[in-house]
Scaffold this motif. Structure first.
Motif, PDB file in Angstrom:
ATOM      1  N   GLY A  69       0.820  -1.284  -0.171  1.00 33.51           N
ATOM      2  CA  GLY A  69      -0.022   0.162  -0.198  1.00 33.51           C
ATOM      3  C   GLY A  69       0.802   1.282   0.012  1.00 33.51           C
ATOM      4  O   GLY A  69       0.436   2.208  -0.727  1.00 33.51           O
ATOM      5  N   MET A  72       2.126   1.890  -3.427  1.00 35.10           N
ATOM      6  CA  MET A  72       1.104   2.262  -4.301  1.00 35.10           C
ATOM      7  C   MET A  72       0.814   3.795  -4.006  1.00 35.10           C
ATOM      8  O   MET A  72       0.358   4.734  -5.010  1.00 35.10           O
ATOM      9  CB  MET A  72      -0.084   1.561  -4.150  1.00 35.10           C
ATOM     10  N   VAL A 104      -4.112   4.820 -11.704  1.00 31.83           N
ATOM     11  CA  VAL A 104      -4.084   3.595 -11.354  1.00 31.83           C
ATOM     12  C   VAL A 104      -3.616   2.760 -13.040  1.00 31.83           C
ATOM     13  O   VAL A 104      -2.832   1.890 -12.901  1.00 31.83           O
ATOM     14  CB  VAL A 104      -5.490   3.034 -11.069  1.00 31.83           C
ATOM     15  N   ARG A 118       0.174  -3.783  -7.247  1.00 31.04           N
ATOM     16  CA  ARG A 118      -1.414  -3.690  -7.197  1.00 31.04           C
ATOM     17  C   ARG A 118      -1.728  -4.815  -6.778  1.00 31.04           C
ATOM     18  O   ARG A 118      -2.785  -5.224  -6.222  1.00 31.04           O
ATOM     19  CB  ARG A 118      -1.667  -2.959  -8.519  1.00 31.04           C
ATOM     20  N   HIS A 121      -1.247  -6.540  -3.631  1.00 28.56           N
ATOM     21  CA  HIS A 121      -2.071  -5.783  -2.599  1.00 28.56           C
ATOM     22  C   HIS A 121      -3.520  -6.415  -2.498  1.00 28.56           C
ATOM     23  O   HIS A 121      -4.171  -6.766  -1.562  1.00 28.56           O
ATOM     24  CB  HIS A 121      -2.129  -4.425  -2.956  1.00 28.56           C
ATOM     25  N   HIS A 122      -4.093  -6.652  -3.697  1.00 25.72           N
ATOM     26  CA  HIS A 122      -5.414  -7.013  -3.968  1.00 25.72           C
ATOM     27  C   HIS A 122      -5.630  -8.679  -3.353  1.00 25.72           C
ATOM     28  O   HIS A 122      -6.568  -9.037  -2.700  1.00 25.72           O
ATOM     29  CB  HIS A 122      -5.967  -6.895  -5.336  1.00 25.72           C
ATOM     30  N   ASN A 166     -12.588  -2.167   4.631  1.00 27.84           N
ATOM     31  CA  ASN A 166     -11.386  -1.346   3.811  1.00 27.84           C
ATOM     32  C   ASN A 166     -11.330  -1.879   2.612  1.00 27.84           C
ATOM     33  O   ASN A 166     -10.609  -1.339   1.666  1.00 27.84           O
ATOM     34  CB  ASN A 166     -10.070  -1.498   4.713  1.00 27.84           C
ATOM     35  N   GLY A 170     -10.781   0.205  -0.831  1.00 28.74           N
ATOM     36  CA  GLY A 170      -9.727  -0.138  -1.344  1.00 28.74           C
ATOM     37  C   GLY A 170     -10.364  -0.063  -3.030  1.00 28.74           C
ATOM     38  O   GLY A 170      -9.743   0.552  -3.797  1.00 28.74           O
ATOM     39  N   PRO A 174      -9.697   3.023  -7.358  1.00 34.60           N
ATOM     40  CA  PRO A 174      -9.456   3.269  -8.796  1.00 34.60           C
ATOM     41  C   PRO A 174     -10.416   3.890  -9.491  1.00 34.60           C
ATOM     42  O   PRO A 174     -10.096   4.467 -10.601  1.00 34.60           O
ATOM     43  CB  PRO A 174      -9.276   1.989  -9.191  1.00 34.60           C
ATOM     44  N   HIS A 222      -9.300   4.734   3.887  1.00 30.15           N
ATOM     45  CA  HIS A 222      -8.356   3.626   3.589  1.00 30.15           C
ATOM     46  C   HIS A 222      -6.904   3.566   4.124  1.00 30.15           C
ATOM     47  O   HIS A 222      -6.702   2.384   4.488  1.00 30.15           O
ATOM     48  CB  HIS A 222      -8.611   3.414   2.136  1.00 30.15           C
ATOM     49  N   ILE A 223      -6.237   4.647   3.845  1.00 27.53           N
ATOM     50  CA  ILE A 223      -4.867   4.451   3.854  1.00 27.53           C
ATOM     51  C   ILE A 223      -4.244   4.813   5.607  1.00 27.53           C
ATOM     52  O   ILE A 223      -3.524   4.188   6.085  1.00 27.53           O
ATOM     53  CB  ILE A 223      -3.739   5.018   3.254  1.00 27.53           C
ATOM     54  N   PRO A 227      -6.751   1.433   8.703  1.00 30.08           N
ATOM     55  CA  PRO A 227      -5.275   0.694   9.095  1.00 30.08           C
ATOM     56  C   PRO A 227      -4.827   0.919  10.428  1.00 30.08           C
ATOM     57  O   PRO A 227      -4.357   0.128  11.146  1.00 30.08           O
ATOM     58  CB  PRO A 227      -4.193   0.842   8.052  1.00 30.08           C
ATOM     59  N   ILE A 230      -7.091  -0.925  12.851  1.00 23.35           N
ATOM     60  CA  ILE A 230      -6.737  -2.453  12.615  1.00 23.35           C
ATOM     61  C   ILE A 230      -5.467  -2.610  13.267  1.00 23.35           C
ATOM     62  O   ILE A 230      -5.291  -3.663  13.932  1.00 23.35           O
ATOM     63  CB  ILE A 230      -6.443  -2.933  10.921  1.00 23.35           C
ATOM     64  N   ASN A 293      -8.637  -7.744 -10.662  1.00 20.96           N
ATOM     65  CA  ASN A 293      -9.111  -6.495 -10.719  1.00 20.96           C
ATOM     66  C   ASN A 293      -8.361  -5.933 -12.123  1.00 20.96           C
ATOM     67  O   ASN A 293      -7.970  -4.652 -11.931  1.00 20.96           O
ATOM     68  CB  ASN A 293      -9.047  -5.518  -9.542  1.00 20.96           C
TER      69      ASN A 293
END
Ligand code: HEM
Length: 455
Positions: A69, A72, A104, A118, A121-122, A166, A170, A174, A222-223, A227, A230, A293
């Motif tokens: 992440g 990216m 993206v 990417r 990450h997914h 999240n 995420g 895009p 998200h970033i 996190p 979490i 994706n």
């Protein structure tokens, strides 16, 4: 003679660090008084059963998510401002799109290792959620949530919810056609909440959807926010686990006070570092070899377009299935409208979450067991609970399958309305059938202990 010298220098080479460690340990002990505690904690015992590994997989996926992440973030632009794409991907050349989507595409086609990172990450997000669900069911089927681990059950469920949320954030970033469609559904679901829905949707989305301020908001959440939460919850989860010690399966020399397994240093520490590297390698292989994706195929989000055959990630697929299968029940109560979307997309997840969060207390109420337990139960010891778990699993699997009903109908040339009707019947009926079967089988295999409750 030469051998003697060699022997002496080798002994010296090994002894020197050991003396240094001893000095460091003595210094630590004299300044903090914690030498004994550290020595004791380095001998912390970890059970060896494979089913304990799911939690570690989840933890290491988070590590991979943070590393990929951050990479990216160097290239992603959280902006809905319009630009014209002039990059390397020819089919979209000259197309107007948001800067987020263009960045993206740039990340995927122009940045060195951008596409792999990417995709890793997914994949890590998908495996993270799967590992947490497996971990949750391990806790459920073995009664690991009983006292003193109720709070950790709640923390674990909160982690799972945050990972779901999240993940959705995420793949909304895009700003491709799939993520825009997902956000529109999320907006409608928020609006469907009785009384507060429309105002809440406007507050969260920054006005009527689609709004230009949404992507920067989602990006920050998200970033950073999720996190951070979490990481905090993972710390609390593991801190409690450390203090309370681990649960273990019944067996020889195992009781509520004695735990059998591997000490942290050196065996477990080496083993778990190996697992981390192995998982990172597997996720990299997934990201390198298996496409996920492909946002360039969907095109930029335009509210009047719709994607076909694009499926949401598996952890939201069940919700999609529930929405597809529930009839459009718009109900008016006291001048308020409860729209059709409310039942499958807000009420159902709310009820399931409520049931799961309350489960340890409901279980204690039914079994009248409020004791501390460190030894786990085999699923057959509690046929009622196992049947409920199996029923729930079947229900969610059916919902997940229903989330892809259009794909199945097209692939097997089935009629979509007929398939939908069959799926509706199976989603309602099959969990009961599976639950009853599991109950019947486990009830028979149960050891009979006089006076013991086995709901
Ligand atoms: C629970 C943790 C996380 C989950 C479940 C998660 C999940 C996702 C998913 C599924 C995507 C879509 C990827 C795609 O394009 O196919 C995504 C995108 C993104 N994530 Fe994460 N992520 C998490 C944590 C992070 C962290 C900690 C960072 C940064 C510090 C980060 C930065 C990004 C960025 C910049 C994007 C947009 C780039 C893109 O989609 O190509 N993520 N995330």
């Amino acid at each position: 003679m030469r051998d003697d010298r060699l022997q002496r220098s080798l002994t010296h080479a090994f002894r020197l660090p050991r003396d240094r460690y001893r000095r460091v340990a003595r210094w630590l002990d004299s300044t903090t008084g914690g030498g004994g505690l550290i020595r004791q904690e380095l001998r912390h015992i970890f059970p060896d059963d494979w089913s304990f590994f799911f939690g570690e997989i989840a933890l290491y996926c988070f590590v991979v998510l943070v590393i990929t992440g951050v990479y990216m973030c160097l290239f992603f632009r959280a902006s809905a401002a319009t630009t014209v794409y002039l990059g390397r991907y020819a089919p979209l050349h000259g197309v107007r799109m948001s800067e987020a989507y263009a960045s993206v595409l740039h990340l995927s086609f122009d940045v060195r290792a951008g596409l792999v990172i990417r995709q890793v990450h997914h994949w890590a997000a998908l495996v993270f959620a799967a590992a947490l669900v497996a971990h949750l069911f391990r806790m459920f089927f073995t009664g690991a949530y009983r006292r003193p681990r109720r709070i950790n059950w709640v923390i674990g469920l909160s982690l799972l919810s945050l990972v779901f949320v999240n993940g959705v954030f995420g793949y909304s970033l895009p700003d491709d056609l799939l993520s825009g469609t997902g956000l529109r559904i999320a907006y409608s679901i928020t609006q469907s909440i009785p009384l507060i829905g429309p105002n809440l949707a406007s507050l969260l989305f920054g006005g009527d959807f689609p709004t230009t301020g949404l992507i920067p908001r989602i990006y920050a959440v998200h970033i950073l926010l999720v996190p951070g939460a979490i990481a905090g919850l993972l710390g609390a989860h593991m801190g409690l686990l450390w203090i309370q010690r681990h649960t273990q399966y019944p067996g020889r020399r195992r009781d509520d006070r004695t735990i059998v397994g591997t000490p942290m240093v050196p065996a477990y520490a080496l083993r778990t570092t190996g697992y981390l590297l192995l998982l990172a390698g597997l996720l990299t292989a997934l990201g390198g070899f298996f496409q996920i994706n492909p946002v360039w195929l969907y095109g930029p989000y335009r509210p009047w377009d719709s994607t076909s055959f694009a499926q949401p990630d598996w952890y939201t697929g069940w919700l999609e299935g529930a929405v597809r299968m529930t009839p459009a029940w718009d109900i008016h109560i006291g001048g308020f409208l409860l729209p059709g979307l409310f039942w499958p997309a807000a009420l159902l997840p709310g009820l399931v979450a409520g049931l799961l969060f309350m489960w340890p207390w409901l279980d204690a109420l039914v079994t009248r067991d409020d004791e501390l337990h460190n030894v786990l139960q085999a699923p057959r010891e509690r046929p009622g609970r196992t049947a409920i778990g199996a029923g729930l699993l079947t229900f969610f699997t059916m919902l997940l399958l229903a989330g892809g009903d259009d794909v199945f109908a097209a692939a097997f040339h089935w009629s979509l309305p007929t398939l939908l009707a069959v799926m509706q019947a199976l989603t309602i009926g099959l969990p009961f059938v599976v639950g009853l079967l599991v109950y019947a089988v486990f009830r028979r295999r149960q050891p009979v202990v006089a006076g013991e409750a086995t709901p």
